[in-house]
Write a protein that holds these residues in place. Sequence first.
Motif, mmCIF file in Angstrom:
data_model
loop_
_atom_site.group_PDB
_atom_site.id
_atom_site.type_symbol
_atom_site.label_atom_id
_atom_site.label_comp_id
_atom_site.label_asym_id
_atom_site.label_seq_id
_atom_site.Cartn_x
_atom_site.Cartn_y
_atom_site.Cartn_z
ATOM 1 N N VAL A 275 0.826 -1.209 0.000
ATOM 2 C CA VAL A 275 0.000 0.000 0.000
ATOM 3 C C VAL A 275 0.859 1.257 0.000
ATOM 4 O O VAL A 275 0.522 2.258 -0.658
ATOM 5 N N GLU A 276 1.968 1.237 0.720
ATOM 6 C CA GLU A 276 2.845 2.422 0.751
ATOM 7 C C GLU A 276 3.403 2.717 -0.637
ATOM 8 O O GLU A 276 3.454 3.875 -1.069
ATOM 9 N N GLU A 277 3.831 1.676 -1.341
ATOM 10 C CA GLU A 277 4.352 1.879 -2.701
ATOM 11 C C GLU A 277 3.229 2.325 -3.630
ATOM 12 O O GLU A 277 3.440 3.174 -4.509
ATOM 13 N N LEU A 278 2.042 1.771 -3.448
ATOM 14 C CA LEU A 278 0.895 2.187 -4.257
ATOM 15 C C LEU A 278 0.628 3.672 -4.066
ATOM 16 O O LEU A 278 0.437 4.414 -5.043
ATOM 17 N N GLU A 279 0.641 4.131 -2.832
ATOM 18 C CA GLU A 279 0.380 5.549 -2.572
ATOM 19 C C GLU A 279 1.484 6.419 -3.150
ATOM 20 O O GLU A 279 1.212 7.493 -3.708
ATOM 21 N N ARG A 280 2.728 5.959 -3.045
ATOM 22 C CA ARG A 280 3.847 6.733 -3.603
ATOM 23 C C ARG A 280 3.680 6.917 -5.098
ATOM 24 O O ARG A 280 3.878 8.020 -5.648
ATOM 25 N N VAL A 281 3.300 5.840 -5.805
ATOM 26 C CA VAL A 281 3.118 5.908 -7.256
ATOM 27 C C VAL A 281 1.951 6.829 -7.607
ATOM 28 O O VAL A 281 2.030 7.637 -8.539
ATOM 29 N N LEU A 282 0.859 6.741 -6.826
ATOM 30 C CA LEU A 282 -0.305 7.574 -7.118
ATOM 31 C C LEU A 282 -0.037 9.051 -6.856
ATOM 32 O O LEU A 282 -0.647 9.925 -7.492
ATOM 33 N N GLN A 283 0.879 9.336 -5.946
ATOM 34 C CA GLN A 283 1.195 10.732 -5.627
ATOM 35 C C GLN A 283 1.981 11.420 -6.728
ATOM 36 O O GLN A 283 2.068 12.646 -6.764
ATOM 37 N N GLN A 284 2.579 10.617 -7.624
ATOM 38 C CA GLN A 284 3.327 11.213 -8.732
ATOM 39 C C GLN A 284 2.342 11.854 -9.699
ATOM 40 O O GLN A 284 1.535 11.183 -10.327
ATOM 41 N N LYS A 285 2.394 13.135 -9.819
ATOM 42 C CA LYS A 285 1.426 13.859 -10.631
ATOM 43 C C LYS A 285 1.708 13.735 -12.133
ATOM 44 O O LYS A 285 0.945 14.213 -12.959
ATOM 45 N N SER A 286 2.815 13.072 -12.484
ATOM 46 C CA SER A 286 3.220 13.017 -13.884
ATOM 47 C C SER A 286 2.319 12.099 -14.717
ATOM 48 O O SER A 286 2.355 12.132 -15.932
ATOM 49 N N ARG A 287 1.503 11.248 -14.066
ATOM 50 C CA ARG A 287 0.651 10.359 -14.852
ATOM 51 C C ARG A 287 -0.692 10.158 -14.174
ATOM 52 O O ARG A 287 -0.808 10.180 -12.957
ATOM 53 N N THR A 288 -1.713 9.963 -15.001
ATOM 54 C CA THR A 288 -3.052 9.664 -14.525
ATOM 55 C C THR A 288 -3.397 8.240 -14.936
ATOM 56 O O THR A 288 -3.205 7.860 -16.084
ATOM 57 N N PHE A 289 -3.901 7.485 -14.003
ATOM 58 C CA PHE A 289 -4.248 6.099 -14.298
ATOM 59 C C PHE A 289 -5.719 5.999 -14.679
ATOM 60 O O PHE A 289 -6.586 6.582 -14.038
ATOM 61 N N ASP A 290 -5.970 5.226 -15.714
ATOM 62 C CA ASP A 290 -7.341 5.037 -16.195
ATOM 63 C C ASP A 290 -8.061 3.944 -15.437
ATOM 64 O O ASP A 290 -9.301 3.934 -15.396
ATOM 65 N N LEU A 291 -7.312 3.014 -14.858
ATOM 66 C CA LEU A 291 -7.936 1.928 -14.109
ATOM 67 C C LEU A 291 -6.885 1.203 -13.280
ATOM 68 O O LEU A 291 -5.681 1.324 -13.521
ATOM 69 N N ALA A 292 -7.379 0.457 -12.303
ATOM 70 C CA ALA A 292 -6.544 -0.469 -11.541
ATOM 71 C C ALA A 292 -7.148 -1.858 -11.693
ATOM 72 O O ALA A 292 -8.372 -2.016 -11.660
ATOM 73 N N TYR A 293 -6.304 -2.852 -11.888
ATOM 74 C CA TYR A 293 -6.750 -4.243 -11.956
ATOM 75 C C TYR A 293 -6.189 -4.970 -10.741
ATOM 76 O O TYR A 293 -4.974 -5.036 -10.552
ATOM 77 N N LEU A 294 -7.077 -5.516 -9.904
ATOM 78 C CA LEU A 294 -6.658 -6.133 -8.653
ATOM 79 C C LEU A 294 -7.360 -7.472 -8.441
ATOM 80 O O LEU A 294 -8.536 -7.642 -8.786
ATOM 81 N N THR A 295 -6.628 -8.422 -7.866
ATOM 82 C CA THR A 295 -7.179 -9.723 -7.488
ATOM 83 C C THR A 295 -6.963 -9.891 -5.989
ATOM 84 O O THR A 295 -5.926 -10.404 -5.555
ATOM 85 N N PRO A 296 -7.905 -9.468 -5.167
ATOM 86 C CA PRO A 296 -7.676 -9.440 -3.727
ATOM 87 C C PRO A 296 -7.731 -10.812 -3.046
ATOM 88 O O PRO A 296 -7.145 -10.991 -1.980
ATOM 89 N N SER A 297 -8.396 -11.788 -3.651
ATOM 90 C CA SER A 297 -8.545 -13.089 -2.997
ATOM 91 C C SER A 297 -7.887 -14.198 -3.814
ATOM 92 O O SER A 297 -8.188 -14.348 -5.001
ATOM 93 N N TYR A 298 -6.989 -14.955 -3.154
ATOM 94 C CA TYR A 298 -6.302 -16.086 -3.800
ATOM 95 C C TYR A 298 -5.690 -15.666 -5.123
ATOM 96 O O TYR A 298 -5.880 -16.291 -6.168
ATOM 97 N N HIS A 299 -4.962 -14.585 -5.003
ATOM 98 C CA HIS A 299 -4.324 -13.907 -6.124
ATOM 99 C C HIS A 299 -3.553 -14.882 -7.020
ATOM 100 O O HIS A 299 -2.910 -15.800 -6.541
ATOM 101 N N ASN A 300 -3.672 -14.660 -8.309
ATOM 102 C CA ASN A 300 -2.930 -15.446 -9.299
ATOM 103 C C ASN A 300 -1.755 -14.605 -9.784
ATOM 104 O O ASN A 300 -1.957 -13.532 -10.331
ATOM 105 N N PRO A 301 -0.496 -15.032 -9.510
ATOM 106 C CA PRO A 301 -0.097 -16.394 -9.156
ATOM 107 C C PRO A 301 0.251 -16.626 -7.683
ATOM 108 O O PRO A 301 0.514 -17.764 -7.303
ATOM 109 N N THR A 302 0.298 -15.595 -6.845
ATOM 110 C CA THR A 302 0.884 -15.778 -5.512
ATOM 111 C C THR A 302 -0.036 -16.509 -4.538
ATOM 112 O O THR A 302 0.431 -17.037 -3.537
ATOM 113 N N GLY A 303 -1.344 -16.545 -4.798
ATOM 114 C CA GLY A 303 -2.283 -17.182 -3.889
ATOM 115 C C GLY A 303 -2.575 -16.384 -2.635
ATOM 116 O O GLY A 303 -3.263 -16.860 -1.731
#
Length: 496
Positions: A251-279
């Motif tokens: 989450v800390e790295e996510l916030e750091r990246v989002l704080q960079q004003k140089s880019r706007t993200f159109d979407l986030a893709y997340l797998t919160p449960s039993y993530h593929n590939p890490t589980g």
Amino acid sequence: MFQDFKLVDDRPVVIQVKEYIQRLIIKGALQGDQKLPSTREMSGLLKVSRNTVIAAYEGLEEGGFAYAVPGKGSYVSALAGYLAEDSAEAEDSAGWQFDWRARMNDYAVSAVELDIMKPGIRAPKETISFTSIAPDEHLFDLGDVRRAFLDRMAIEGQVLLNYGYAKGYKPLIDYLMRYMENKGVDISGKDMLITSGFTEGFDIVLSALRPASRRGAAICENPTHHTAIKNLHLQGYQITGIPMERDGIDVEELERVLQQKSRTFDLAYLTPSYHNPTGIVMSPAKRSAVMKLMTRYGIPVIEDGFNEELRYSGAHIAPLIATAGQGNGVIYIGSFSKVLFPGLRVGWVLADRELIGYLESIKRARSIHTSTIDQSILYQYLLNGNFDKYVRKARAEYKRKYELTKACCEAYLPQAELSGDGGLHLFLTFPTGVNTRQLLDACNAQGVIFTPGDRFFIHEGEGTNTLRLGFSRVADENIKRGIRIIGEQARSFLRT
């Protein structure tokens, strides 16, 4: 003539005879208005019954390839002359060849380059394979599936065989809306689109959200589902990956990246449960933190509801779309494919009602609708109360295999760090001295294969010391033997 006719066992003889004579007519071996052998003579030539030939000639007449003259017999239709000319012209034009490789656009070329299934991992049939994370078909309760099919066909079979609706089969939509509500989702203001599995739903959503004037920008966990990486690239998105920790995305790295004003993200893709590939299962605290960040920066989230049903321990954790409450910023894509009948290509997109309206039109333009028969079988199967019974059985079996695989990894691969809280696979991270592509080659020579982990990372060169072990379709004795062989080969890599 007629000496090359050969019967095969798995098709009606009448159809084989009719199609054989039809091919002779098309190729010009039988000319227009030429008399066909009598039915008695043809039965002797082809060594079939006379009744078979009579029925075949009737079929040729129905198809316009022959005609009957009362008292004289059957003749080849005049159409045959035109067919023969067309066939001859087609042979003369054999030199008319395109270089299709040169005509392929960037999308097609990228699709081939990103297609990891086409080259595959070549291995003999007896190889112990940890590459699959599909459900074990031996657990499928075919009697209940057959009953669901017959029940639904008896109720509305003629309707199901006709065109359906782009949005989906309404009884299934209603059922799945309640299913998602039982997961804690506030369904007010939301609607659902039925798709042909997760991948189609994901692709439709990406195409709807892709900016028109520039390349899209997406943020996701790193590593992540390779199919998602592939489709994001094919849709022209630039991907920024955020590292994973033991309880989910950093989450800390996510916030750091989002704080960079140089880019706007159109979407986030997340797998919160039993993530593929890490589980890994994202902790409740991180789910809340992630949603607050996405809300603050105005980034819509595509949530992959991967393997949520295969929880082996701990309490239920609500999906991100439930955490969002009445907010409409989460697009949930669900499927039962990793637990129940992936051959029924049925998935769903749950999202804001207005967004679903757009996605429905895209779906209609692309494929009209998902197979109504597939949807109705799944609906009736669920309605009959079979799903909970099946999931209990599947969860017990997969939990047993999960614990066996985990114990074998701890015994034979002590140098590797394990992750995976449930689902159908474990993820292993070795010391940096182990290249799992090279390890795969060594293990393949010993009759064992797995999925190298680098293909799940955003950038080339990442994750070269990782691998994914899928255990769902591997027998117990092969789990033990296969992991022992991987351990032996890994130790040799570490020694060198």
